[in-house]
Design a protein around this motif. Structure first.
Motif, PDB file in Angstrom:
ATOM      1  N   UNK A 111       0.840  -1.203   0.000  1.00 21.14           N
ATOM      2  CA  UNK A 111       0.000   0.000   0.000  1.00 21.14           C
ATOM      3  C   UNK A 111       0.873   1.250   0.000  1.00 21.14           C
ATOM      4  N   UNK A 112       1.935   1.238   0.795  1.00 19.65           N
ATOM      5  CA  UNK A 112       2.862   2.372   0.819  1.00 19.65           C
ATOM      6  C   UNK A 112       3.480   2.584  -0.559  1.00 19.65           C
ATOM      7  N   UNK A 113       3.881   1.504  -1.210  1.00 12.80           N
ATOM      8  CA  UNK A 113       4.451   1.626  -2.557  1.00 12.80           C
ATOM      9  C   UNK A 113       3.431   2.206  -3.529  1.00 12.80           C
ATOM     10  N   UNK A 114       2.184   1.770  -3.415  1.00 14.96           N
ATOM     11  CA  UNK A 114       1.114   2.292  -4.272  1.00 14.96           C
ATOM     12  C   UNK A 114       0.876   3.766  -3.996  1.00 14.96           C
ATOM     13  N   UNK A 115       0.944   4.151  -2.717  1.00 12.84           N
ATOM     14  CA  UNK A 115       0.751   5.558  -2.362  1.00 12.84           C
ATOM     15  C   UNK A 115       1.808   6.437  -2.993  1.00 12.84           C
ATOM     16  N   UNK A 116       3.034   5.955  -3.000  1.00 14.73           N
ATOM     17  CA  UNK A 116       4.109   6.737  -3.617  1.00 14.73           C
ATOM     18  C   UNK A 116       3.947   6.786  -5.136  1.00 14.73           C
ATOM     19  N   UNK A 117       3.531   5.679  -5.714  1.00  9.35           N
ATOM     20  CA  UNK A 117       3.373   5.610  -7.168  1.00  9.35           C
ATOM     21  C   UNK A 117       2.284   6.554  -7.650  1.00  9.35           C
ATOM     22  N   UNK A 118       1.182   6.633  -6.901  1.00  6.51           N
ATOM     23  CA  UNK A 118       0.040   7.443  -7.326  1.00  6.51           C
ATOM     24  C   UNK A 118      -0.063   8.768  -6.558  1.00  6.51           C
ATOM     25  N   UNK A 119       0.927   9.069  -5.732  1.00  8.88           N
ATOM     26  CA  UNK A 119       0.945  10.297  -4.922  1.00  8.88           C
ATOM     27  C   UNK A 119      -0.317  10.418  -4.063  1.00  8.88           C
ATOM     28  N   UNK A 120      -0.565   9.381  -3.270  1.00  8.01           N
ATOM     29  CA  UNK A 120      -1.697   9.372  -2.339  1.00  8.01           C
ATOM     30  C   UNK A 120      -1.258   9.904  -0.972  1.00  8.01           C
ATOM     31  N   UNK A 121      -2.233  10.296  -0.179  1.00 12.90           N
ATOM     32  CA  UNK A 121      -1.998  10.641   1.227  1.00 12.90           C
ATOM     33  C   UNK A 121      -2.466   9.461   2.077  1.00 12.90           C
ATOM     34  N   UNK A 122      -1.597   8.970   2.954  1.00  9.33           N
ATOM     35  CA  UNK A 122      -1.935   7.871   3.853  1.00  9.33           C
ATOM     36  C   UNK A 122      -2.059   8.389   5.280  1.00  9.33           C
ATOM     37  N   UNK A 123      -3.207   8.112   5.905  1.00 15.47           N
ATOM     38  CA  UNK A 123      -3.412   8.487   7.300  1.00 15.47           C
ATOM     39  C   UNK A 123      -3.687   7.219   8.101  1.00 15.47           C
ATOM     40  N   UNK A 124      -2.751   6.782   8.956  1.00 20.40           N
ATOM     41  CA  UNK A 124      -2.993   5.569   9.742  1.00 20.40           C
ATOM     42  C   UNK A 124      -4.093   5.790  10.774  1.00 20.40           C
ATOM     43  N   UNK A 125      -4.927   4.766  10.958  1.00 22.71           N
ATOM     44  CA  UNK A 125      -6.092   4.865  11.848  1.00 22.71           C
ATOM     45  C   UNK A 125      -6.086   3.659  12.779  1.00 22.71           C
ATOM     46  N   UNK A 126      -6.173   3.923  14.083  1.00 21.49           N
ATOM     47  CA  UNK A 126      -6.239   2.850  15.073  1.00 21.49           C
ATOM     48  C   UNK A 126      -7.654   2.666  15.575  1.00 21.49           C
ATOM     49  N   UNK A 127      -7.953   3.286  16.728  1.00 22.85           N
ATOM     50  CA  UNK A 127      -9.303   3.184  17.269  1.00 22.85           C
ATOM     51  C   UNK A 127     -10.145   4.432  17.065  1.00 22.85           C
ATOM     52  N   UNK A 128      -9.528   5.518  16.621  1.00 25.28           N
ATOM     53  CA  UNK A 128     -10.272   6.752  16.371  1.00 25.28           C
ATOM     54  C   UNK A 128     -10.524   7.588  17.598  1.00 25.28           C
ATOM     55  N   UNK A 129      -9.752   7.377  18.682  1.00 31.01           N
ATOM     56  CA  UNK A 129     -10.009   8.092  19.933  1.00 31.01           C
ATOM     57  C   UNK A 129      -9.236   9.400  20.042  1.00 31.01           C
ATOM     58  N   UNK A 130      -8.415   9.727  19.082  1.00 27.35           N
ATOM     59  CA  UNK A 130      -7.547  10.899  19.155  1.00 27.35           C
ATOM     60  C   UNK A 130      -8.342  12.179  19.372  1.00 27.35           C
ATOM     61  N   UNK A 131      -7.797  13.103  20.183  1.00 30.54           N
ATOM     62  CA  UNK A 131      -8.509  14.354  20.447  1.00 30.54           C
ATOM     63  C   UNK A 131      -7.681  15.585  20.091  1.00 30.54           C
TER      64      UNK A 131
END
Length: 568
Positions: free
Chosen positions: A136-156
């Motif tokens: 997925x990281x390689x694909x993101x670089x190839x297509x210039x995507x933004x990757x945002x890692x998501x765990x449980x969604x509790x961040x404030x």
């Protein structure tokens, strides 16, 4: 509060990953209520002027009424991602994308309830292996995507949201399928755990083998190991076990040029610490897939006892003395008088013998000359063998008495232990009734704690006056260290028609007070976008430039969660 254990989180269709409800904290069917807590509504009316007896003034909107921006995912990218994780693990529906847009701060909740979605992820992708993450990281670089890692969604602190004007395709990389304890080195007390493991699932797997990690942040029930590492989390028992930086001995992080491997060794002298660079990096350097953490045998005995102090100042002095002593408690926490009153107000009505005991205690304290309006409640925890716990209880008891406090037994501690993860539900309840409440936390040396505390109150009260509201600030000390401690502030007010503008005034006042008083911008919630305006004040302008240089060098194309921490 209903039984949390009986509830399961929502899942995306066909994907066994738990998520919180889209519009608030926790899971559907669980909520705070005050009908069995007779002192709560009068307390809220007194301190912030909100009347809880009327109908709710705001409720969660119907999802069907929201205007969600359409996904921008192009067919070639969809095909590439589907080839990696399987067609069913690339999710494009509006509900899933909304769940992965924000965290759970008051700013997030207000925007969600008002349908404010300037930018949502274009897809949610669920990898099951580190190899899939790498592809997925390689694909993101190839297509210039933004990757945002998501765990449980509790961040404030805004560490999950896409930048509002991002033109590139945004992918939320949900790590929830990487949720297993892979190995336990019983000789070393080291466990290898996948980054997407949520707190309860991880502890269940460890407990089954007789181990515990001992890390219990407020968000424990809905947050992940990878999220804890990425935000430099602290748990309620950090006095004994340390924070996540202390527990993290090794890790694996996927980057465009391969997998960074930090081996789990006790210590090393190998230049600037890569481990420390990654801890707290909030997804800016790559995708954490696996963490090796220090674990401990489940203790023979575990207790949390309650204590009362005649004043906040006495409570602070006692916590400092405990930190400097030979005692090794797992929890040291003391609330100021306002949070103490709140704690008592959220208790169910005492009846029978319990009511008589409480009245007798109040008479006793008054006879001792205590001002009950200044009384402060403390919880101190102990873990280990019977002998170890008993010895520590005696050491702490002497210190408490020396500072004018007294023990009040196990009952309140048991209740605290049972309800410690329920507090975030209060924020949704208060918002339903026209109130805004959120938190800010800091850490400072012991010599600066009390001046900092007073500056926060003065600054917050000036802010309440500025926006024309009656507001409340509560505080507690937690996470004690030899040189200082964490102060955790909760602030609340009845909001008007522009709640976010009002919130910004109060939040800024409190964060400014941290900086001018010698505290840090955040002790354990991280930076995200919420705290980045104060980062240069915290780490110095050259320090911020050094940090930005690291991020620019490691992520030249700004593909990994751009805009977080430094604002760029």
């Amino acid at each position: 509060m209903t039984d949390l254990k009986a509830k399961a989180g929502a899942t995306d269709a066909g994907i066994d990953v738990k998520h919180m409800k889209w519009w608030g904290w926790g899971v559907e069917g669980v909520a705070f209520h005050h009908e069995d807590k007779p002192a709560f509504a009068p307390f809220v009316k007194k301190v912030v002027g909100v009347d809880l007896h009327g109908d709710a003034v705001a409720v969660a909107p119907s999802f069907d009424d929201l205007d969600i921006p359409a996904s921008r995912l192009q067919a070639p990218v969809l095909a590439a991602l589907s080839m990696i994780v399987g067609e069913g693990h690339v999710v494009l529906d509006d509900m899933s994308r909304v769940v992965h847009t924000y965290g759970k701060s008051i700013r997030d909740l207000i925007r969600i309830r008002n349908g404010v979605f300037p930018r949502v992820p274009d897809a949610v992708v669920y990898p099951a292996t580190e190899s899939e993450v790498a592809k997925i990281v390689a694909t993101a670089l190839e297509h210039d995507l933004v990757l945002i890692p998501f765990g449980g969604g509790s961040n404030i602190v805004g560490a999950l949201e896409p930048q509002p004007h991002e033109e590139r395709t945004v992918v939320s990389l949900d790590m929830g399928r990487l949720d297993r304890v892979l190995d336990i080195d019983e000789d070393s007390g080291l466990a290898v755990i996948q980054a997407g493991a949520q707190g309860p699932d991880m502890e269940e797997q460890l407990n089954a083998k007789g181990w515990t990690m001992g890390h219990f942040p407020d968000s424990f029930t809905h947050s992940t190991l990878g999220g804890w590492v990425a935000t430099r989390s602290s748990g309620m028992q950090s006095d004994k076990f340390g924070d996540i930086a202390d527990m993290t001995r090794g890790l694996r992080m996927v980057r465009p040029d391969g997998v960074v491997v930090i081996r789990a060794v006790p210590s090393a002298s190998t230049g600037p610490s890569l481990r420390e660079m990654i801890i707290g990096s909030e997804g800016r350097l790559g995708i954490i897939t696996e963490v090796t953490v220090q674990v401990h045998r489940i203790p023979e005995k575990r207790e949390i006892l309650a204590y009362l102090f005649p004043s906040w100042e006495a409570g602070l002095k006692a916590m400092q003395a405990i930190a400097e002593s030979d005692a090794t408690p797992s929890v040291t926490r003391v609330s100021n008088e306002f949070e103490t009153e709140m704690s008592f107000a959220t208790s169910k009505e005492s009846k029978g013998a319990s009511a008589l005991v409480m009245k007798g205690l109040q008479r006793f304290l008054k006879a001792k000359g205590w001002n009950l309006e200044k009384m402060c409640l403390s919880f101190i925890g102990y873990e280990g063998t019977d002998e170890h716990v008993d010895r520590n209880e005696k050491l702490v008891s002497k210190i408490v008495k020396k500072h004018g406090g007294m023990g009040v037994g196990k009952g309140p501690g048991v209740l605290y232990d049972q309800k410690k993860f329920d507090t975030p539900y209060l924020r949704d309840f208060f918002l339903d009734h026209g109130g805004a409440a959120d938190v800010s936390e800091t850490a400072a040396p012991w010599s600066k704690l009390l001046p900092l505390y007073r500056e926060v109150y003065a600054s917050a009260n000036r802010a309440f006056d500025k926006i024309g509201v009656k507001g409340l600030v509560m505080a507690h000390l937690s996470h004690s260290y030899h040189s200082g401690a964490c102060l955790y502030f909760t602030f609340a007010f009845e909001h008007g028609e522009a709640p976010l503008e009002q919130y910004d005034v109060v939040k800024k006042a409190i964060q400014d007070a941290f900086i001018v008083s010698g505290g840090t911008v955040s002790h354990h919630h991280g930076v995200g976008v919420e705290h980045s305006p104060w980062l240069a004040d915290d780490v110095s302008v050259p320090g911020l430039a050094l940090m930005q240089g690291l991020l620019d060098s490691a992520d030249a194309g700004a593909n990994f969660n751009p805009g977080k921490i430094t604002g760029k």
